[in-house]
Design an enzyme around this catalytic site. Structure first.
Site, PDB file in Angstrom:
ATOM      1  CD  GLU A  74      13.205   0.474   9.080  1.00  0.00           C
ATOM      2  OE1 GLU A  74      14.075   1.646   9.620  1.00  0.00           O
ATOM      3  OE2 GLU A  74      13.919  -0.677   9.151  1.00  0.00           O
ATOM      4  N   GLY A 123       6.716   4.419   8.662  1.00  0.00           N
ATOM      5  CA  GLY A 123       5.907   6.352   8.901  1.00  0.00           C
ATOM      6  C   GLY A 123       6.148   6.206   9.518  1.00  0.00           C
ATOM      7  CB  THR A 179       6.890   7.258  16.264  1.00  0.00           C
ATOM      8  OG1 THR A 179       8.186   7.040  15.420  1.00  0.00           O
ATOM      9  CG2 THR A 179       6.750   6.366  17.322  1.00  0.00           C
ATOM     10  CD  GLU A 180      -0.384  10.168  16.181  1.00  0.00           C
ATOM     11  OE1 GLU A 180       0.086  10.328  14.547  1.00  0.00           O
ATOM     12  OE2 GLU A 180      -1.295   9.937  16.075  1.00  0.00           O
ATOM     13  CE  LYS A 219      -2.456   2.673   3.123  1.00  0.00           C
ATOM     14  NZ  LYS A 219      -1.579   4.277   2.119  1.00  0.00           N
ATOM     15  CD  GLU A 262       9.989  11.199  11.958  1.00  0.00           C
ATOM     16  OE1 GLU A 262       8.836  11.809  12.231  1.00  0.00           O
ATOM     17  OE2 GLU A 262      11.509  10.893  11.599  1.00  0.00           O
ATOM     18  CB  CYS A 289      12.958   7.828   8.637  1.00  0.00           C
ATOM     19  SG  CYS A 289      13.758   7.245   7.293  1.00  0.00           S
TER      20      CYS A 289
HETATM   21  P1  NAI Z   1       1.281   7.804   8.397  1.00  0.00           P
HETATM   22  O1  NAI Z   1       2.496   7.093   9.371  1.00  0.00           O
HETATM   23  O2  NAI Z   1       0.763   9.062   9.013  1.00  0.00           O
HETATM   24  O3  NAI Z   1       1.691   7.540   7.292  1.00  0.00           O
HETATM   25  C1  NAI Z   1       2.421   6.589   6.283  1.00  0.00           C
HETATM   26  C2  NAI Z   1       1.806   4.997   6.302  1.00  0.00           C
HETATM   27  O4  NAI Z   1       0.924   4.629   6.622  1.00  0.00           O
HETATM   28  C3  NAI Z   1       1.209   5.489   4.271  1.00  0.00           C
HETATM   29  O5  NAI Z   1       0.417   4.934   3.711  1.00  0.00           O
HETATM   30  C4  NAI Z   1      -0.408   5.743   5.512  1.00  0.00           C
HETATM   31  O6  NAI Z   1      -1.328   5.769   4.374  1.00  0.00           O
HETATM   32  C5  NAI Z   1      -0.423   4.707   6.731  1.00  0.00           C
HETATM   33  N1  NAI Z   1      -1.044   5.119   7.503  1.00  0.00           N
HETATM   34  C6  NAI Z   1      -1.658   5.708   8.036  1.00  0.00           C
HETATM   35  N2  NAI Z   1      -3.088   5.481   9.228  1.00  0.00           N
HETATM   36  C7  NAI Z   1      -2.611   4.224   9.118  1.00  0.00           C
HETATM   37  C8  NAI Z   1      -2.925   3.030  10.095  1.00  0.00           C
HETATM   38  N3  NAI Z   1      -3.666   2.935  11.269  1.00  0.00           N
HETATM   39  N4  NAI Z   1      -2.715   1.697   9.813  1.00  0.00           N
HETATM   40  C9  NAI Z   1      -2.189   1.529   8.741  1.00  0.00           C
HETATM   41  N5  NAI Z   1      -1.153   2.070   7.818  1.00  0.00           N
HETATM   42  C10 NAI Z   1      -1.370   3.588   7.858  1.00  0.00           C
HETATM   43  O7  NAI Z   1       2.249   9.698   8.124  1.00  0.00           O
HETATM   44  P2  NAI Z   1       2.027  11.435   7.529  1.00  0.00           P
HETATM   45  O8  NAI Z   1       0.533  10.741   8.227  1.00  0.00           O
HETATM   46  O9  NAI Z   1       2.158  10.553   6.478  1.00  0.00           O
HETATM   47  O10 NAI Z   1       2.925  12.212   8.004  1.00  0.00           O
HETATM   48  C11 NAI Z   1       2.908  11.744   9.698  1.00  0.00           C
HETATM   49  C12 NAI Z   1       4.529  12.539  10.134  1.00  0.00           C
HETATM   50  O11 NAI Z   1       4.578  11.226  10.720  1.00  0.00           O
HETATM   51  C13 NAI Z   1       5.269  13.284   9.238  1.00  0.00           C
HETATM   52  O12 NAI Z   1       4.908  14.382   9.898  1.00  0.00           O
HETATM   53  C14 NAI Z   1       6.672  13.083   9.621  1.00  0.00           C
HETATM   54  O13 NAI Z   1       7.115  13.372  11.100  1.00  0.00           O
HETATM   55  C15 NAI Z   1       6.604  11.009  10.498  1.00  0.00           C
HETATM   56  N6  NAI Z   1       6.599   9.987   9.276  1.00  0.00           N
HETATM   57  C16 NAI Z   1       7.444   9.824   9.151  1.00  0.00           C
HETATM   58  C17 NAI Z   1       8.270   8.843   8.149  1.00  0.00           C
HETATM   59  C18 NAI Z   1       9.603   7.873   8.079  1.00  0.00           C
HETATM   60  O14 NAI Z   1       9.617   7.623   7.294  1.00  0.00           O
HETATM   61  N7  NAI Z   1       9.804   8.158   9.474  1.00  0.00           N
HETATM   62  C19 NAI Z   1       7.787   8.791   7.071  1.00  0.00           C
HETATM   63  C20 NAI Z   1       6.207   9.428   6.848  1.00  0.00           C
HETATM   64  C21 NAI Z   1       5.643  10.310   7.748  1.00  0.00           C
END
Ligand code: NAI
Ligand code: MG
Length: 508
Positions: free
Chosen positions: A286, A264, A266-267, A212, A418, A320
């Site tokens: 990760e 994605g 940490t939350e 996804k 972050e 990240c």
């Molecule tokens: P996110 O963690 O919500 O999204 C990452 C992926 O997870 C996306 O494909 C999203 O559709 C999916 N996702 C969202 N909620 C989910 C759930 N409950 N169960 C399964 N999959 C789910 O990140 P978002 O909202 O795009 O960004 C928010 C913050 O997260 C950013 O501001 C950044 O601080 C952090 N982030 C960190 C990343 C990293 O590589 N460490 C990458 C992206 C965001």
């Protein structure tokens, strides 16, 4: 003049001339040294008006008939309408992956490797198209998608293709079997590269997958689906279901999925870990970071500044492992700030499709809002913001000037959270001991950088930093053979190299 001709007609082109200094650095007039002609990437890429999911080797419409737009963050134009995945779509994709599993996992390993080599080769052949698509959908500078994201995505398939028929050497004396159907959820900062990080080891080990992509950057994964069909990958081995958080959650919850790989926030990572507890599903996570860069007084400062700039402003800070905290030994702090300021002001912000652009568009309106909130909080808590504020930004699109804070206290929000944007928090230290303690004082532990001339100091400090990767006199270096992953809240498990394979195998 051909390229320069497009210069005036391009609304995103930025001309930076005299930039106001933002610290005590001397006022510099870069004058005509700044006058680049626009150098837009001119490759035209076809984008369909609408995309379905890729399930069982074919594009299929979403069960509920719903779509959502993906936009170009540099122009705010809608690029395409993307299928919104429901639980029914996820179910169909997992069923296709399950049906494909027996044949794929029993294929002679060298045959699996051949498919993977073909994927890698086809990514190389279609690299320019993929780079433009990545930049238009996500906002990152074309020179990064062209030189880093796409070549490294191909590299991951090449590297893992090589492992497919050598797993008995990777884990000698053990019987290595695939885990089964893998559910893989990826973010928007490296869309195609993260797809490759996830899919390549899964396929090499004989698993099948449901991927996804992130909701703001689905286009290169969908183009990869075309490539998979082109090279005749057996239907169902890789399935791609698009959508947002709910689609991801449905994939995590599906009982047919044996392993979850997530990159994605940490939350969300914590939510996933909690939701699968007791299910017997395997998981690798990760997650976020707040990685420190430490400059000692004996370091080569110009080299260090390049690394710092690269570490935090690369990909707009959407990384990240971004080096978002800078610790500078007090004796060289003033000199480092002057150099940082001058280098910062030379960065070109603007049209991501321009080959001269250093800092592109912020990935989404939401992410820009989040970064702006942190800039406000930083100022409100008493830190000083310095940004390159000379050049006009394009009127449309999501933009944030690369910047840094001084006067930062360890307790400040901007030193702890972050931000995921081009925002650096600068702090100082007196002794190596203090540098190590302060660098480790974070719930994260993804990466760190050490800048010093002394080999013994490198080893001593690197050993004591609690981070998955420690770069010494360099930053952001990656290789598919090198495992990557975090300590503490930065994640669980490793991706890449031998360690990354382990997560996709049952060993007995
Ligand atoms: P996110 O963690 O919500 O999204 C990452 C992926 O997870 C996306 O494909 C999203 O559709 C999916 N996702 C969202 N909620 C989910 C759930 N409950 N169960 C399964 N999959 C789910 O990140 P978002 O909202 O795009 O960004 C928010 C913050 O997260 C950013 O501001 C950044 O601080 C952090 N982030 C960190 C990343 C990293 O590589 N460490 C990458 C992206 C965001
Ligand atoms: Mg987009």
């Amino acid at each position: 003049m051909g390229e320069a001709g497009g210069h005036h007609s391009n609304p995103l082109m930025i001309q930076s001339k005299t930039l106001a200094p933002s610290t005590g650095a001397p006022a510099l007039d870069f004058g005509s040294a700044w006058d680049y002609a626009a150098a837009p990437e001119r490759v035209q890429v076809k984008i369909a008006a609408r995309y379905g999911h890729f399930i069982g080797g074919k594009f299929v419409p979403p069960a509920e008939g719903k779509h959502f737009p993906t936009v170009n963050p540099a122009t705010e134009e809608t690029l395409s309408e993307i299928a919104l995945g429901s639980a029914a779509d996820v179910d169909r994709a997992v069923a296709a992956a399950k049906a494909a599993l027996p044949r794929w996992s029993r294929l002679p390993a060298r045959e699996r490797a051949k498919y993977m080599f073909r994927i890698a080769r086809r990514i190389q052949e279609r690299a320019r198209e993929l780079a433009v698509l990545e930049t238009r959908d996500g906002g990152k500078p074309i020179k990064e998608s062209r030189d880093i994201d796409i070549p490294e995505a191909a590299q991951h398939f090449f590297y893992h293709a090589g492992w497919a028929d050598k797993l008995q050497y990777a884990f000698p004396g053990r019987n290595a079997r695939p885990v089964g159907v893998c559910g893989q959820i990826i973010p928007w900062n490296f869309p195609l590269l993260m797809a490759a990080w996830k899919l390549a080891p899964a396929l090499a080990c004989g698993n099948t997958a449901v991927l996804k992509p992130a909701e703001t950057t689905p286009l290169t994964a969908l183009r990869l689906a075309e490539i998979l069909a082109e090279i005749d990958l057996p239907p169902g081995v890789v399935n791609i279901v698009t959508g947002a958080g709910e689609t991801g959650a449905a994939l995590v919850a599906h009982p047919g999925v044996r392993k979850i790989a997530f990159t994605g926030s940490t939350e969300v990572g914590k939510k996933i870990a909690a939701s699968i507890a007791g299910s017997g599903k395997r998981v690798t996570l990760e997650l976020g970071g707040k990685s420190p860069n430490i400059i000692f007084e004996d370091a080569s400062l110009d080299q260090a500044i390049e690394g710092i700039i690269q570490g935090i402003y690369y990909n707009q800070g959407h990384v990240c492992c971004a080096g978002s905290r800078l610790f500078v030994q007090e004796s060289v702090l003033d000199e480092v700030l002057v150099k940082l300021d001058i280098r910062l002001r030379s960065l070109r912000v603007g049209d991501p499709l321009d080959k001269n652009t250093d800092v592109g568009a912020i990935n989404s309106a939401d992410q820009l809002q989040k970064i702006r909130r942190y800039l406000d909080v930083g100022r409100a808590e008493g830190a000083d913001l310095h940004e390159s504020n000379g050049s006009p930004l394009p009127e449309r699109g999501y933009w944030c000037r690369p910047c840094y804070f001084t006067g930062v206290q360890p307790a400040h929000t901007i030193a702890r959270d972050e931000i995921f944007g081009p925002v650096l928090a600068v702090m100082s230290f007196r002794t190596p001991e203090e540098a190590i303690t302060r660098a480790n004082n974070t719930p994260y532990g993804l990466a760190a950088g050490v800048w010093t001339d002394k080999g013994s100091k490198i080893f001593e400090v690197a050993k004591r930093l609690k981070a998955g990767v420690v770069w010494c006199n360099t930053y952001n270096q990656f290789d598919p053979a090198s495992p990557f992953g975090g300590f503490k809240e930065s994640g669980f498990g490793r991706e890449g190299g031998l360690h990354g394979l382990r997560a996709y195998l049952e060993l007995s």
